[in-house]
Design a protein around this motif. Structure first.
Motif, PDB file in Angstrom:
ATOM      1  N   CYS A   1       0.840  -1.206   0.000  1.00 48.53           N
ATOM      2  CA  CYS A   1       0.000   0.000   0.000  1.00 48.53           C
ATOM      3  C   CYS A   1       0.873   1.253   0.000  1.00 48.53           C
ATOM      4  N   LEU A   2       1.892   1.281   0.841  1.00 43.22           N
ATOM      5  CA  LEU A   2       2.769   2.456   0.916  1.00 43.22           C
ATOM      6  C   LEU A   2       3.508   2.675  -0.402  1.00 43.22           C
ATOM      7  N   ASN A   3       3.965   1.602  -1.009  1.00 39.14           N
ATOM      8  CA  ASN A   3       4.623   1.728  -2.316  1.00 39.14           C
ATOM      9  C   ASN A   3       3.665   2.243  -3.383  1.00 39.14           C
ATOM     10  N   TRP A   4       2.425   1.743  -3.355  1.00 44.05           N
ATOM     11  CA  TRP A   4       1.407   2.213  -4.299  1.00 44.05           C
ATOM     12  C   TRP A   4       1.171   3.714  -4.113  1.00 44.05           C
TER      13      TRP A   4
ATOM     14  N   LYS B   1     -16.840  -3.678 -14.419  1.00 44.98           N
ATOM     15  CA  LYS B   1     -15.404  -3.421 -14.528  1.00 44.98           C
ATOM     16  C   LYS B   1     -15.014  -2.189 -13.716  1.00 44.98           C
ATOM     17  N   MET B   2     -15.780  -1.105 -13.847  1.00 46.51           N
ATOM     18  CA  MET B   2     -15.491   0.118 -13.108  1.00 46.51           C
ATOM     19  C   MET B   2     -15.617  -0.113 -11.600  1.00 46.51           C
ATOM     20  N   LEU B   3     -16.691  -0.780 -11.218  1.00 48.38           N
ATOM     21  CA  LEU B   3     -16.927  -1.039  -9.807  1.00 48.38           C
ATOM     22  C   LEU B   3     -15.842  -1.929  -9.219  1.00 48.38           C
ATOM     23  N   THR B   4     -15.374  -2.886  -9.986  1.00 50.18           N
ATOM     24  CA  THR B   4     -14.345  -3.803  -9.520  1.00 50.18           C
ATOM     25  C   THR B   4     -13.019  -3.074  -9.310  1.00 50.18           C
ATOM     26  N   ILE B   5     -12.686  -2.150 -10.202  1.00 48.99           N
ATOM     27  CA  ILE B   5     -11.461  -1.353 -10.046  1.00 48.99           C
ATOM     28  C   ILE B   5     -11.514  -0.568  -8.736  1.00 48.99           C
ATOM     29  N   ILE B   6     -12.625   0.115  -8.511  1.00 50.12           N
ATOM     30  CA  ILE B   6     -12.764   0.933  -7.305  1.00 50.12           C
ATOM     31  C   ILE B   6     -12.722   0.064  -6.061  1.00 50.12           C
ATOM     32  N   SER B   7     -13.438  -1.061  -6.099  1.00 50.50           N
ATOM     33  CA  SER B   7     -13.488  -1.956  -4.958  1.00 50.50           C
ATOM     34  C   SER B   7     -12.110  -2.510  -4.627  1.00 50.50           C
ATOM     35  N   THR B   8     -11.363  -2.875  -5.659  1.00 46.85           N
ATOM     36  CA  THR B   8     -10.041  -3.448  -5.449  1.00 46.85           C
ATOM     37  C   THR B   8      -9.085  -2.427  -4.838  1.00 46.85           C
ATOM     38  N   ILE B   9      -9.159  -1.181  -5.299  1.00 46.52           N
ATOM     39  CA  ILE B   9      -8.344  -0.118  -4.706  1.00 46.52           C
ATOM     40  C   ILE B   9      -8.660   0.015  -3.220  1.00 46.52           C
ATOM     41  N   ASP B  10      -9.926  -0.028  -2.881  1.00 44.13           N
ATOM     42  CA  ASP B  10     -10.330   0.083  -1.482  1.00 44.13           C
ATOM     43  C   ASP B  10      -9.859  -1.114  -0.666  1.00 44.13           C
ATOM     44  N   ASP B  11     -10.046  -2.301  -1.207  1.00 45.51           N
ATOM     45  CA  ASP B  11      -9.667  -3.512  -0.489  1.00 45.51           C
ATOM     46  C   ASP B  11      -8.184  -3.529  -0.145  1.00 45.51           C
ATOM     47  N   LEU B  12      -7.351  -3.100  -1.105  1.00 44.31           N
ATOM     48  CA  LEU B  12      -5.907  -3.167  -0.927  1.00 44.31           C
ATOM     49  C   LEU B  12      -5.342  -2.024  -0.102  1.00 44.31           C
ATOM     50  N   ASN B  13      -5.893  -0.834  -0.256  1.00 44.63           N
ATOM     51  CA  ASN B  13      -5.249   0.357   0.285  1.00 44.63           C
ATOM     52  C   ASN B  13      -6.055   1.089   1.358  1.00 44.63           C
ATOM     53  N   TYR B  14      -7.330   0.764   1.498  1.00 39.68           N
ATOM     54  CA  TYR B  14      -8.175   1.401   2.519  1.00 39.68           C
ATOM     55  C   TYR B  14      -8.988   0.325   3.244  1.00 39.68           C
ATOM     56  N   PRO B  15      -8.322  -0.714   3.778  1.00 42.79           N
ATOM     57  CA  PRO B  15      -9.073  -1.835   4.347  1.00 42.79           C
ATOM     58  C   PRO B  15      -9.782  -1.491   5.650  1.00 42.79           C
ATOM     59  N   GLU B  16     -10.878  -2.193   5.882  1.00 42.46           N
ATOM     60  CA  GLU B  16     -11.597  -2.133   7.164  1.00 42.46           C
ATOM     61  C   GLU B  16     -11.980  -0.706   7.558  1.00 42.46           C
ATOM     62  N   ARG B  17     -12.431   0.067   6.593  1.00 45.93           N
ATOM     63  CA  ARG B  17     -12.898   1.417   6.883  1.00 45.93           C
ATOM     64  C   ARG B  17     -14.409   1.474   7.098  1.00 45.93           C
TER      65      ARG B  17
END
Length: 345
Positions: A60-63, A170-186
């Motif tokens: 996440c920090l590298n991203w 496709k759009m929703l999956t991109i957004i969801s994946t960004i959240d899952d990886l970089n903004y977890p458990e919010r």
């Protein structure tokens, strides 16, 4: 937190304390002074496995460094008409706070079209909302209530859900994946309202595919959820589509001027003005540049792909069987899966 949890947090902290610049600097932006709570979020996302949580957080920090996420709140989407178009086609906002002080975020799943701008603008806008939440909304709430507030609740409005929404997966999956990886458990709890019959049918086949931790967060409410939501928040904080008594969205009701998705809503005005102000502070002598802020997009994991395929298969069954159409938004119900990275076209 129990002894086991505290031990895991301390182990992860010892590992993260070893990171060097520029990762150290962006980590400070991430935790905003709430380091233990931040480490706990990443640990929860990896079932308290310290090694996996460490990898997730370093990735996440590298991203963040690679994509200059620390600067994204200095990059307003201009002109204003373009940003308004983004807001009108990606229906997301904030309606208020729960009685416990958790911010209430809302998403018009069924009526979002994502067809007024490029993918990069939608991703930029979504990350800006995430960063504003994490740097401004949550720290402000924490100070007000005198305790760490690191999560919110989300109300997902399924009004207007139909088969054509499959084009948006496709759009929703991109957004969801960004959240899952970089903004977890919010998110503390997801409340699903105005769910048509087809959603219930899809939910039956998708629910078993979700992790138990995720399933426990999701509540499908009857009708527009007004009565249930009033148990956790005041009327003023209800999303506009939940304010009518009984079932149905209030999209065209007397609360139309209170639409939390609109750029004219106080939350979006504050957010947009904040970004423009930060832009002028960072480059006081330069005009605001037009153009989207490009982000390296993560590729969904096998779990996310399986869910998307299951949704599509179920919807085609409805289409062929009896003409009923619909789709299930996986944007916020598939938390924190492992992913790979690719560059968005």
């Amino acid at each position: 937190m129990g002894t086991y949890s505290n031990d895991a947090i301390n182990q992860l902290k010892a590992l993260i304390d070893q990171v060097e610049e520029p990762l150290k600097r962006t980590y400070q932006t991430v935790h905003q002074g709430y380091q233990a709570e931040t480490l706990a979020r990443f640990l929860k996302a990896r079932e308290w496995n310290v090694t996996k949580a460490h990898k997730m957080l370093v990735d996440c920090l590298n991203w963040r460094v690679q994509n200059e996420i620390d600067n994204i709140l200095t990059k307003p989407i201009v002109p204003t008409d373009l940003y308004r178009a983004v807001r009108d086609s990606h229906l997301i906002g904030m309606s208020g706070y729960s009685r416990e002080g958790l911010p209430v975020f809302v998403h018009g799943v069924g009526l979002s079209t994502y067809d007024k701008a490029s993918v990069n603008y939608y991703v930029q806008s979504h990350i800006q909302i995430n960063e504003y939440r994490d740097r401004v909304v949550l720290p402000t709430a924490s100070k007000k209530y005198g305790r760490p507030i690191t999560t919110g609740v989300k109300v997902l409005d399924m009004t207007g859900l139909k088969l054509s929404a499959l084009n948006q997966i496709k759009m929703l999956t991109i957004i969801s994946t960004i959240d899952d990886l970089n903004y977890p458990e919010r998110t503390h709890t997801y409340y699903i309202v105005n769910a048509p019959y087809v959603f219930s049918a899809c939910w039956k086949v998708v629910k078993p595919l979700l992790q138990e931790r995720t399933r426990r967060k999701i509540q499908v409410l009857s009708g527009n959820g007004r009565d249930e939501l009033l148990k956790i928040m005041d009327f003023a904080s209800l999303p506009h589509f939940c304010k009518r008594e009984g079932s149905g969205s209030s999209r065209h009701s007397e609360y139309a001027n209170d639409r939390c998705f609109s750029l004219d809503h106080p939350f979006h005005q504050q957010l947009y003005n904040y970004i423009k102000q930060k832009s002028s502070e960072s480059e006081p002598s330069q005009p605001i540049k037009q153009g989207s802020f490009h982000i390296n997009m993560p590729e969904p994991a096998a779990e996310g792909t399986e869910i998307a395929k299951t949704i599509e298969s179920q919807m085609h069954k409805f289409e062929k069987g009896n003409g009923i159409s619909g789709s299930l938004d996986r944007l916020k119900i598939n938390d924190n899966s492992d992913h790979r990275t690719r560059h968005c076209p």
